[in-house]
Design an enzyme around this catalytic site. Structure first.
Site: not given
Lengths: 370, 387
Positions: B136-137
């Site tokens: 994530t990210e």
């Protein structure tokens, strides 16, 4: 540069944000070596200046005040005449070689216009509130509107305390937006104190300030089971109605009406309040929000307040949405981390709201008209 | 992902965690983006792969949350991804099923669970087993690298942040310092030229043509240039009117006109290039904001408080085996909810405000925290019920 500023109130005597503004602005300008004569009515305790370039000049007795209404009992019948009388007095007393005449709000607008013509000097007009704000947009009085409109039209430039107010001036008074500069207010930071279980309302108890919404929200917070006092600091024509309302809601033991507070008491209560709420129906700026935040008190302001456009670190509600107002009060009281963050960030942000900046912006306006 | 307005007065009164989510709005946003971006871009990519006989290649990272929306509201989006995967010119990338920050929990069991959920999803939908992981990210640190390597992945993607590279270039494959995992580093400046700056008229590179961009790439040194961006760049962040689709349409031709350039998927990249050096990341980095760390989601005390509430619920929930509650818990882990509470500096704060539907971070906190309190109550009610 030499400026004649025509004002109405000045600490220690003041009833609202107008006095606070004039105090900060005149001192800020004096620090920038602007020669400033501040003309105001004679009051019980004379105001005095503490800066070499600033002189306070008392004009004479006045029997009306900026927040008076023609319907107020004691003034009955004589209201309009006293306004005219005082304006004539100002015109006769203001003498000298000025570069700019600077007036604030309706009460001295007539004098401002006459002085502009008599001395052949440009006129700057600050708009701290309009008749629409003071009446809470319920049946505004045409007499005030006519005075305000004439002043706005004849002034060389206008300073509005917010974009919110600029919009009112453009839309309700038909003034060219290019003639108006927006200068947000400032504050001398108060510093915080030890917080107590107090949710605070501070302001005149008038329709404009929305105190009844504060009581409705208080009822919801107390019903939710929170233990806190709700303090309404200030006086005004709605006081009897509000007391009755608190009784009817069954919350009178947790609601405190303090009446009008002194300067020192005001500072103290900002410092010890846990939450400050400004539920104004119509608020050109709302300096009290800056004062509360500077005291480390998380603040909830009405979306229809100029402060809402200027401050990032505050909570905002529609003044009529008492459920949301209660939601935010409860959240601030229950979530310690929210209270702490908003208090800290708010204080940091408020350091940018200096009278020095207001004086700079105002000087820009003077230079434009000279 | 958006939440419903949830006041303190709703706490303890919700019948189902389903009501936390603004399903109508989420659906509406998905529908809009699908039409503006996913469908037309997928079609264009498929055409380009055909047109250049598979020489043009791309890699996709799709969350389970995204796939669920597709399945529910627009299955043809899934079909179009299946067509792309079938060409053989497309790699799928593993990630957590939910767009969560589970990789930052003290205990990584939940992180591994979410990765395995995603793994099964890719298998079911595309009959595909990803070899490369991206978090994530693009959040990355040594601990995450170790865990991902232990799970059997060969490579991982993260940001080519200056603070981990120093004088080194992102245009090589690296290796994690503590384990045998190839690291692909995003070339943030070339990626953001498309993602952020493509239509910025004040930018010296404007207007960006495929030819100019290919030239920049051709002049850059190294083995590989990793371009990763939000898929929404195409048609959503950059509207069709900006010419973004024309740019994409002409890019393969311009790139392939240089003899020393070609395209690879992430799988091919780690097969083709030996790691040049190691990277050591004791503290988590990400691709977000100027700081390139996790302060976007965990930068203030309000965010930490919410994060802790979420994390603490894990062990309690997992014992209870109520699938509906666990699913809601995981959806509440979506990093967006914390992102909206960011109070970070002016520049970045503006970006946050742009994507946020709250008036300010404080409103975001109140809403999210109220929901977490309600959820906590539901979980403890559930426990009481079972006992």
């Amino acid at each position: 540069m030499k400026v004649a500023m025509i004002g109405w109130e000045y600490p220690p005597f003041k009833a609202g944000g107008l006095g606070t503004h004039c105090y900060g602005l005149t001192r800020g300008l004096a620090d920038k070596k602007v020669h400033l004569d501040f003309y105001m009515p004679k009051t019980k305790k004379s105001a005095s200046a503490d800066k070499p370039f600033l002189h306070i000049k008392e004009v004479g007795e006045a029997t009306v005040f900026p927040y008076d209404r023609p319907t107020d009992k004691e003034l009955e019948g004589d209201f309009f005449n006293s306004v005219y009388r005082y304006n004539d007095l100002v015109v006769s007393k203001v003498k000298g070689n000025y570069d700019v005449i600077h007036c604030h709000d309706w009460l001295t607008m007539k004098a401002g216009i006459q002085l502009k013509e008599k001395l052949n000097v440009p006129l700057v007009l600050s708009i701290h509130s309009t008749e629409y704000d003071r009446s809470g947009w319920l049946s505004p009085n045409q007499w005030f509107i006519d005075i305000e409109k004439e002043g706005m039209e004849k002034a060389d430039r206008l300073i509005a305390v917010s974009n919110f107010t600029k919009r009112v001036v453009v839309e309700q008074y038909g003034i060219d937006p290019n003639k108006i500069d927006v200068v947000h207010n400032a504050v001398y930071p108060l510093g915080s104190g030890k917080k107590q279980d107090i949710v605070l309302f501070l302001g005149r108890l008038t329709i404009q300030k929305g105190p009844e919404f504060f009581l409705d929200a208080a009822k919801k917070v107390l019903d939710y089971g929170l233990k806190t006092k709700f303090v309404l600091a200030g006086s005004g024509d709605m006081l009897p109605r509000l007391i009755n309302k608190a009784v009817d809601l069954g919350i009178s033991k947790d609601v405190i009406f303090t009446g009008r507070l002194t300067e020192e008491e005001v500072k103290h209560i900002y410092r010890i309040a846990n939450v400050y709420v400004m539920p104004s129906v119509s608020e050109p700026f709302g300096i009290t929000a800056l004062e509360a935040i500077s005291a480390g008190t998380p603040t909830i302001v009405s979306k229809t307040a100029g402060a809402a456009e200027a401050i990032t670190n505050c909570l905002q509600v529609d003044f009529w949405d008492v459920d949301e107002m209660a939601n935010k009060i409860i959240s601030l009281l229950n979530y310690n981390v929210l209270h702490k963050t908003i208090s800290k960030e708010g204080k940091r942000e408020i350091d940018l709201f200096t009278w020095d900046r207001v004086a700079d912006r105002t000087l820009d306006v003077y230079r434009e008209v000279m | 992902m958006r939440l419903n307005r949830f006041s303190v007065f709703n706490i303890g009164k919700t019948k189902s965690p389903y009501h936390y989510f603004d399903n109508t709005l989420n659906h509406k946003i998905f529908d809009k983006v699908a039409r503006k971006c996913y469908l037309p871009t997928n079609k264009l990519l498929l055409d380009l792969i055909d047109q250049y006989d598979g020489q043009f290649k791309v890699s996709f990272s799709l969350t389970g949350t995204f796939v669920e929306y597709c399945k529910k509201h627009m299955p043809e989006v899934i079909d179009s991804f299946q067509n792309l995967v079938d060409t053989g010119s497309v790699s799928l990338i593993e990630e957590t099923y939910f767009h969560s920050l589970a990789s930052l929990y003290d205990d990584l069991d939940e992180f591994k669970d979410q990765v395995m959920m995603h793994n099964h999803l890719m298998k079911d939908l595309f009959n595909y087993s990803p070899k490369v992981f991206r978090n994530t990210e693009a959040i990355y640190d040594n601990r995450i690298a170790q865990t991902v390597a232990d799970m059997g992945y060969k490579g991982i993607i993260t940001e080519g942040a200056k603070k981990i590279l120093d004088w080194r270039s992102s245009n090589y494959v690296y290796k994690s310092v503590n384990t045998d995992l190839s690291v692909l580093l995003r070339h943030y400046s070339l990626s953001d030229d498309i993602g952020f700056r493509f239509s910025a008229q004040g930018w010296p590179g404007f207007p960006l043509t495929a030819e100019k961009y290919a030239q920049w790439i051709a002049q850059d040194q190294g083995d590989i240039i990793n371009l990763f961006m939000d898929y929404e760049t195409f048609g959503e962040h950059q509207w069709v009117e900006t010419g973004i689709f024309d740019f994409l349409r002409h890019l393969p031709e311009k790139i392939l006109s240089y003899d020393h350039l070609d395209f690879v998927t992430v799988n091919q990249a780690i097969d083709r290039f030996e790691p040049k050096d190691t990277i050591d990341v004791p503290w988590a980095i990400s691709w977000a904001d100027e700081d390139r760390d996790v302060s976007t989601w965990l930068g203030n005390e309000m965010q930490h408080a919410c994060f802790k509430e979420l994390q603490d619920l894990g062990p309690v929930l997992k014992k209870k085996k109520n699938p509906q509650l666990v699913d809601a818990w995981r959806k509440l882990q979506t990093s967006d909810h914390l992102y909206y509470i960011s109070t970070k500096g002016f520049e970045d704060g503006n970006v946050h405000q742009y994507f946020s539907h709250y008036d300010n971070p404080y409103d975001g906190f109140i809403n999210y925290m109220n929901i977490l309190q309600d959820f906590k109550q539901s979980v403890s009610d559930e426990i009481m019920l079972k006992n």
